[in-house]
Design a protein around this motif. Structure first.
Motif, PDB file in Angstrom:
ATOM      1  N   VAL A  23       0.858  -1.189   0.000  1.00 40.22           N
ATOM      2  CA  VAL A  23       0.000   0.000   0.000  1.00 40.22           C
ATOM      3  C   VAL A  23       0.888   1.230   0.000  1.00 40.22           C
ATOM      4  O   VAL A  23       1.827   1.322   0.787  1.00 40.22           O
ATOM      5  N   ARG A  24       0.599   2.161  -0.897  1.00 42.42           N
ATOM      6  CA  ARG A  24       1.337   3.419  -0.969  1.00 42.42           C
ATOM      7  C   ARG A  24       0.351   4.574  -1.005  1.00 42.42           C
ATOM      8  O   ARG A  24      -0.734   4.454  -1.566  1.00 42.42           O
ATOM      9  N   LEU A  25       0.720   5.690  -0.425  1.00 45.66           N
ATOM     10  CA  LEU A  25      -0.097   6.898  -0.462  1.00 45.66           C
ATOM     11  C   LEU A  25       0.514   7.871  -1.457  1.00 45.66           C
ATOM     12  O   LEU A  25       1.727   8.127  -1.416  1.00 45.66           O
ATOM     13  N   ILE A  26      -0.329   8.389  -2.352  1.00 43.81           N
ATOM     14  CA  ILE A  26       0.164   9.282  -3.397  1.00 43.81           C
ATOM     15  C   ILE A  26      -0.768  10.473  -3.576  1.00 43.81           C
ATOM     16  O   ILE A  26      -1.900  10.474  -3.091  1.00 43.81           O
ATOM     17  N   HIS A  27      -0.275  11.473  -4.272  1.00 47.06           N
ATOM     18  CA  HIS A  27      -1.078  12.598  -4.756  1.00 47.06           C
ATOM     19  C   HIS A  27      -0.958  12.592  -6.266  1.00 47.06           C
ATOM     20  O   HIS A  27       0.134  12.419  -6.805  1.00 47.06           O
ATOM     21  N   TYR A  80     -14.344   4.723  -1.820  1.00 47.30           N
ATOM     22  CA  TYR A  80     -14.298   4.637  -3.279  1.00 47.30           C
ATOM     23  C   TYR A  80     -13.049   3.879  -3.723  1.00 47.30           C
ATOM     24  O   TYR A  80     -11.937   4.293  -3.411  1.00 47.30           O
ATOM     25  N   ILE A  81     -13.263   2.789  -4.447  1.00 45.28           N
ATOM     26  CA  ILE A  81     -12.148   1.976  -4.947  1.00 45.28           C
ATOM     27  C   ILE A  81     -12.341   1.802  -6.449  1.00 45.28           C
ATOM     28  O   ILE A  81     -13.414   1.412  -6.896  1.00 45.28           O
ATOM     29  N   LYS A  90      -4.857   6.114  -1.965  1.00 47.96           N
ATOM     30  CA  LYS A  90      -4.180   4.901  -1.509  1.00 47.96           C
ATOM     31  C   LYS A  90      -4.097   3.922  -2.684  1.00 47.96           C
ATOM     32  O   LYS A  90      -5.110   3.576  -3.272  1.00 47.96           O
ATOM     33  N   VAL A  91      -2.894   3.515  -3.021  1.00 45.74           N
ATOM     34  CA  VAL A  91      -2.675   2.546  -4.093  1.00 45.74           C
ATOM     35  C   VAL A  91      -2.363   1.202  -3.441  1.00 45.74           C
ATOM     36  O   VAL A  91      -1.432   1.091  -2.641  1.00 45.74           O
ATOM     37  N   SER A  92      -3.157   0.173  -3.793  1.00 42.62           N
ATOM     38  CA  SER A  92      -2.971  -1.173  -3.241  1.00 42.62           C
ATOM     39  C   SER A  92      -2.655  -2.134  -4.375  1.00 42.62           C
ATOM     40  O   SER A  92      -3.349  -2.135  -5.400  1.00 42.62           O
ATOM     41  N   TYR A  93      -1.620  -2.949  -4.206  1.00 38.85           N
ATOM     42  CA  TYR A  93      -1.231  -3.887  -5.249  1.00 38.85           C
ATOM     43  C   TYR A  93      -0.395  -5.017  -4.668  1.00 38.85           C
ATOM     44  O   TYR A  93       0.166  -4.895  -3.588  1.00 38.85           O
ATOM     45  N   ASN A  94      -0.333  -6.128  -5.380  1.00 41.94           N
ATOM     46  CA  ASN A  94       0.489  -7.277  -5.000  1.00 41.94           C
ATOM     47  C   ASN A  94       1.270  -7.707  -6.225  1.00 41.94           C
ATOM     48  O   ASN A  94       0.779  -8.461  -7.055  1.00 41.94           O
ATOM     49  N   GLY A  95       2.456  -7.213  -6.355  1.00 46.45           N
ATOM     50  CA  GLY A  95       3.307  -7.535  -7.493  1.00 46.45           C
ATOM     51  C   GLY A  95       4.447  -6.543  -7.540  1.00 46.45           C
ATOM     52  O   GLY A  95       4.537  -5.643  -6.709  1.00 46.45           O
TER      53      GLY A  95
END
Length: 74
Positions: free
Chosen positions: A2-6, A33-34, A53-58
């Motif tokens: 998980v990363r937080l971005i603008h 909202y996703i 919030k960016v969520s990813y597995n890879g």
């Protein structure tokens, strides 16, 4: 992960292009909202004035580098 971005409206197209090259699912969200981070309309429809919030597995080097440039300072 998980990363937080603008994101700014000008950065959305580049973000989606880089995310689309990844072979794993990526979600981007705020509050309840996703959306799929590979969807231009989905990402552009988010409130870009908020921290996302960016969520990813890879792993993808280009995507990781992009997230670093967009990261919210901790």
């Amino acid at each position: 992960m998980v990363r937080l971005i603008h994101l700014t409206p000008d950065e959305v197209q580049h973000f989606v292009n880089v995310a689309s090259k990844c072979d794993f699912d990526i979600d981007i969200s705020y509050n309840r909202y996703i959306v799929d981070a590979k969807s231009f309309l989905g990402v552009y429809g988010l409130d870009l004035g908020r921290t996302l919030k960016v969520s990813y597995n890879g792993h993808n080097s280009d995507f990781e580098n992009l997230l670093q440039t967009l990261a919210v300072a901790s």
